[in-house]
Design a protein around this motif. Structure first.
Motif, PDB file in Angstrom:
ATOM      1  N   LEU A 243      31.255  49.820   6.610  1.00  0.00           N
ATOM      2  CA  LEU A 243      30.195  50.823   6.744  1.00  0.00           C
ATOM      3  C   LEU A 243      30.720  52.147   6.239  1.00  0.00           C
ATOM      4  O   LEU A 243      31.932  52.384   6.179  1.00  0.00           O
ATOM      5  N   VAL A 244      29.801  53.024   5.892  1.00  0.00           N
ATOM      6  CA  VAL A 244      30.151  54.390   5.530  1.00  0.00           C
ATOM      7  C   VAL A 244      29.483  55.314   6.547  1.00  0.00           C
ATOM      8  O   VAL A 244      28.249  55.336   6.666  1.00  0.00           O
ATOM      9  N   GLU A 245      30.295  56.027   7.294  1.00  0.00           N
ATOM     10  CA  GLU A 245      29.786  56.944   8.311  1.00  0.00           C
ATOM     11  C   GLU A 245      30.370  58.318   8.032  1.00  0.00           C
ATOM     12  O   GLU A 245      31.583  58.539   8.227  1.00  0.00           O
ATOM     13  N   GLY A 246      29.500  59.239   7.591  1.00  0.00           N
ATOM     14  CA  GLY A 246      29.976  60.577   7.263  1.00  0.00           C
ATOM     15  C   GLY A 246      30.955  60.529   6.103  1.00  0.00           C
ATOM     16  O   GLY A 246      30.686  59.963   5.046  1.00  0.00           O
ATOM     17  N   GLY A 247      32.109  61.089   6.294  1.00  0.00           N
ATOM     18  CA  GLY A 247      33.121  61.109   5.246  1.00  0.00           C
ATOM     19  C   GLY A 247      34.161  60.038   5.409  1.00  0.00           C
ATOM     20  O   GLY A 247      35.276  60.175   4.882  1.00  0.00           O
ATOM     21  N   GLU A 248      33.839  58.943   6.161  1.00  0.00           N
ATOM     22  CA  GLU A 248      34.818  57.910   6.401  1.00  0.00           C
ATOM     23  C   GLU A 248      34.245  56.532   6.082  1.00  0.00           C
ATOM     24  O   GLU A 248      33.052  56.277   6.275  1.00  0.00           O
ATOM     25  N   VAL A 249      35.109  55.671   5.608  1.00  0.00           N
ATOM     26  CA  VAL A 249      34.781  54.260   5.421  1.00  0.00           C
ATOM     27  C   VAL A 249      35.250  53.521   6.676  1.00  0.00           C
ATOM     28  O   VAL A 249      36.436  53.581   7.036  1.00  0.00           O
ATOM     29  N   VAL A 250      34.328  52.838   7.340  1.00  0.00           N
ATOM     30  CA  VAL A 250      34.623  52.131   8.580  1.00  0.00           C
ATOM     31  C   VAL A 250      34.758  50.649   8.270  1.00  0.00           C
ATOM     32  O   VAL A 250      33.815  50.014   7.783  1.00  0.00           O
ATOM     33  N   ILE A 251      35.945  50.119   8.559  1.00  0.00           N
ATOM     34  CA  ILE A 251      36.235  48.705   8.297  1.00  0.00           C
ATOM     35  C   ILE A 251      36.299  47.975   9.637  1.00  0.00           C
ATOM     36  O   ILE A 251      37.112  48.317  10.496  1.00  0.00           O
ATOM     37  N   GLU A 252      35.458  46.984   9.823  1.00  0.00           N
ATOM     38  CA  GLU A 252      35.474  46.183  11.047  1.00  0.00           C
ATOM     39  C   GLU A 252      36.160  44.854  10.757  1.00  0.00           C
ATOM     40  O   GLU A 252      35.844  44.180   9.767  1.00  0.00           O
ATOM     41  N   THR A 253      37.093  44.470  11.645  1.00  0.00           N
ATOM     42  CA  THR A 253      37.874  43.266  11.410  1.00  0.00           C
ATOM     43  C   THR A 253      38.381  42.691  12.723  1.00  0.00           C
ATOM     44  O   THR A 253      38.584  43.418  13.698  1.00  0.00           O
ATOM     45  N   HIS A 254      38.586  41.369  12.735  1.00  0.00           N
ATOM     46  CA  HIS A 254      39.235  40.702  13.849  1.00  0.00           C
ATOM     47  C   HIS A 254      40.701  40.403  13.540  1.00  0.00           C
ATOM     48  O   HIS A 254      41.387  39.764  14.354  1.00  0.00           O
TER      49      HIS A 254
END
Length: 774
Positions: free
Chosen positions: A724-735
């Motif tokens: 995801l892209v939230e504001g000025g950051e790339v959010v990586i979701e992982t297990h």
């Protein structure tokens, strides 16, 4: 941490932690565990003891678990191991933990009564252990078998000789009381005999490796003084014979002290002064020694008998056994040996009381004038009846004062307690009356209650105290709710709530507004009656209003009221007086919450955090065992919140049971052993914060500055679930956070990556159906 990683760990309990042998308390088998730095004690069951003594750093948890399964027939799951390790870590008992504060100089002695002009203590030796070390070296010759054996034989011969010459000794003693100056001289010598008695306890304990905590003078009744010698940890000695030797050393020293006077009395020609002095000294000194061996608290004989039988609080547990004997189901909980021990001790006490009354009656008949002879045998019984009547009147008056005390208004922050009796200051067996403690042997068994409950409420594969708040029934539980329901018209505030709170547990109650938290807590406090279901607090029903139970409960409401025109000290002094307590209780409460420096400040002038501490002190002033805290950190700034956390952790470390309601989920995660999440009147979840978080199986979130990595680059990394892209950051979701972090490190410096995992708030929102509120 995976289960494999957890079971491969080799944790170790600190090598300086003391673990005592098996003891019986009531029908239960327990072991004492003590942190020698903080002085805090735990009382654990046989299963917890089995695990603690095997956590020595040489075995993995898997190996210890296999031994446990072979011994008890059940296996421990990862949740139970985590709960046990967390408990030991919180108590700072694991190797590598930083002790909480410097070593205690008083040996962890029980709280002492405040000094007054009638009674008190004065420490006479600045460094008691060093002095006892010197005495131990100086008397080494006397502990040799070649010296000690003949000394004890001479003491036995002295007792036989006094029995043979009892008539002459009694006559000399009677004449001694007609010579005041000679009597005073004999009293001085006997005072030194008592001093030697106390030091003997310390010397024998030191010979067995124990530590003498304090040596001083105790003042009693305004003019009587005697030496005392406090010894630590007698019940941690491995052999019962050694424990009995420490307790009996004083009486033996009394007899050894008299040995030089025996040949003097025999050989000295009779004279008006010498015969009464030496004869009375021998008889009175021997009587003092033998009376100390009578098995009644707080005499040395009582301690010795308790050590020999391997019991804690023998007199108190015997009274409890007699009460249980009237109920067949309760009596069945005692094995045959303990029935004989407690029943036999109760019968012995009755016989001793009858013998004392008979002797007193015969003494009255012999000494009183002939005109009193018809009534003299009844005078002892009349004195006992008068004492019981005065006690009963005092209890009734205290109960009336309690009933007339307001339960709202300025003191509403603490549930009023009856003034019938001052609660015992020792923490963990708080449900049982304290027995007098012989300071010479320092055998106070003020232990904290057993370990906290398991991570899973219905688990059956954990030690007793981790499994169901202690498998020993109400002795190990503070609160039990079973199928509790409560309705207000058409609104179902509680719908079949069942849960258990273990003694010494920090238990959180969470839920949205209107979920039923307040109703649940008020039912446990005895302020409301449930429509159905049962509630038990320390084995008793709180409804109808149980005054005996109320003195064991402290309550802090979210918006506590104060006597605002008073200082903090005056406010607490007033609350203590309403509980029938004196000024020392107010002092202790101020010290407990760290407000001693604000004692003279008016309540109006205290900051928000200080007022919350004062509200907590108000709930603690009567020294309760169970504390209810309702949003204690509401409206506090972050610094004040964290400061109050330290106070709450200290209370938990003292073994108090705390039921805690809060809307700060990070607070519950940091403080609580377990949390119950209430939603729409039902119990949505009951577990440790860690277990609730793990149950989400939520992905980790890696936050990377958007100018360092593109979403397409992030998606190309193996193990990434979503980007995801939230504001000025790339959010990586992982297990697979570890593997993904390594790959992200090829694009960006690791210092720029933030890692966020699931929290208790995430679990709470999912369980209460409030995920949309995020």
């Amino acid at each position: 941490m995976t289960t494999v990683d957890l079971l491969g760990m080799r944790p170790a309990v600190r090598p300086d932690v003391l673990v005592g042998p098996a003891l019986t308390r009531g029908p239960a088998v327990v072991h004492l565990v003590k942190d020698p730095v903080s002085g805090a004690r735990l009382e654990v069951g046989a299963k917890e003891h089995f695990l603690i003594v095997r956590l020595d750093g040489t075995r993995t948890l898997a190996e210890v678990g296999a031994q446990y399964a072979a011994e008890f027939g059940v296996r421990l799951g990862a949740a139970q191991w985590q709960q046990l390790l967390r408990l030991l870590s919180v108590r700072q008992l694991l190797a590598g933990a930083v002790p909480a504060g410097p070593p205690r100089q008083n040996g962890g002695a029980a709280r002492r009564p405040a000094a007054s002009w009638l009674s008190g203590r004065t420490r006479m030796v600045a460094d008691a252990p060093a002095l006892m070390d010197r005495l131990h070296r100086a008397t080494a010759f006397a502990r040799r078998a070649a010296v000690l054996g003949p000394l004890l034989a001479l003491c036995a011969a002295l007792l036989v000789a006094e029995g043979l010459w009892f008539g002459e000794l009694a006559d000399a003693t009677a004449r001694l009381f007609d010579q005041p100056v000679t009597l005073c001289a004999a009293g001085v010598v006997l005072w030194f005999s008592l001093a030697a008695h106390e030091l003997a306890h310390g010397l024998v304990a030191r010979a067995f490796g124990l530590r003498v905590a304090e040596i001083g003078l105790r003042r009693y009744a305004g003019f009587m003084t005697y030496l005392y010698c406090e010894v630590e940890d007698v019940q941690f000695l491995a052999g019962r014979g050694r424990q009995v030797a420490v307790a009996a050393a004083g009486a033996a020293m009394n007899l050894v002290f008299l040995l030089p006077f025996w040949p003097v009395w025999v050989l000295l020609p009779g004279s008006a002064q010498a015969v009464p002095f030496f004869g009375g000294l021998l008889l009175l000194g021997t009587a003092m020694a033998l009376l100390n061996l009578v098995p009644l608290p707080p005499l040395d004989g009582y301690k010795a008998l308790g050590y020999a039988l391997g019991t804690l609080r023998l007199a108190t547990e015997s009274r409890a056994f007699l009460r249980a004997a009237r109920r067949r189901a309760s009596r069945a909980a005692y094995p045959p040996r303990l029935r004989a021990v407690y029943g036999g001790y109760a019968a012995l006490c009755v016989l001793l009381a009858a013998a004392a009354l008979t002797a007193l009656g015969l003494g009255c008949r012999a000494e009183l004038p002939a005109s009193w002879s018809p009534v003299s045998p009844w005078l002892p019984l009349a004195a006992v009846a008068a004492a019981l009547l005065l006690r009963a009147l005092g209890l009734r008056a205290a109960a009336r004062r309690t009933r007339s005390a307001p339960v709202s208004g300025p003191t509403a922050s603490a549930a009023p307690a009856p003034a019938a009796a001052v609660p015992t200051p020792v923490r963990p067996d708080a449900g049982r009356p304290a027995e007098p403690t012989a300071t010479s042997t320092a055998t106070s068994t003020s232990a904290s209650t057993s370990a906290s409950t398991s991570a899973s409420a219905g688990s059956t594969d954990a030690p007793e105290a981790l499994m169901k708040n202690g498998g020993q029934g109400s002795q190990e539980t503070a609160v039990v709710l079973d199928g509790v329901c409560k309705r207000y018209g058409e609104v179902r505030a509680l719908d079949g709530v069942s849960l258990t709170v273990g003694r010494g547990e920090f238990f959180g109650v969470l839920g949205p507004n209107g979920a039923g938290k307040t109703t649940l807590v008020e039912i446990v406090e005895g302020m409301r009656q449930p429509d159905s279901g049962t509630v038990s607090v320390f084995g008793e029903s709180p409804w109808p209003r149980n005054l005996g139970l109320m003195r064991r409960i402290g309550v802090q409401t979210q918006t506590s009221a104060f006597f605002t025109r008073l200082t903090a000290w005056e406010h607490l002094e007033t609350v203590a007086a309403l509980h029938g307590l004196g000024r020392p209780a107010a002092h202790r409460a101020l010290d407990a919450v760290g407000l001693a420096d604000k004692a003279r400040s008016r309540v109006d002038d205290l900051s928000g955090g200080q007022r919350q501490r004062l509200a907590l002190a108000t709930a603690l002033v009567h020294d309760p065992d169970l504390i209810f805290l309702d949003e204690p950190t509401a409206a506090l700034d972050p610094e004040a919140r964290r400061s109050l956390w330290d106070v709450l952790r200290t209370l938990r470390g003292q073994g108090r049971t705390i039921v805690y309601t809060t809307h700060y989920l990070d607070e519950a995660e940091a403080l609580c052993d377990r949390v119950a999440i209430i939603a729409a009147g039902r119990l949505a979840a009951l577990d440790t914060p860690t277990a609730l978080i793990r149950s989400l199986a939520a992905p980790a979130r890696l936050l990377v500055p958007a100018d360092r990595i593109t979403p397409d680059q992030a998606r190309a990394i193996e193990g990434v679930d979503r980007v995801l892209v939230e504001g000025g950051e790339v959010v990586i979701e992982t297990h697979a956070a570890n593997r993904v972090l390594v790959a992200v490190g090829e694009y960006v410096d690791m210092d720029a990556v933030q890692t966020r995992t699931a929290t208790l708030e995430d679990a709470y929102l999912r369980l209460t159906g409030s995920e949309h509120a995020r």
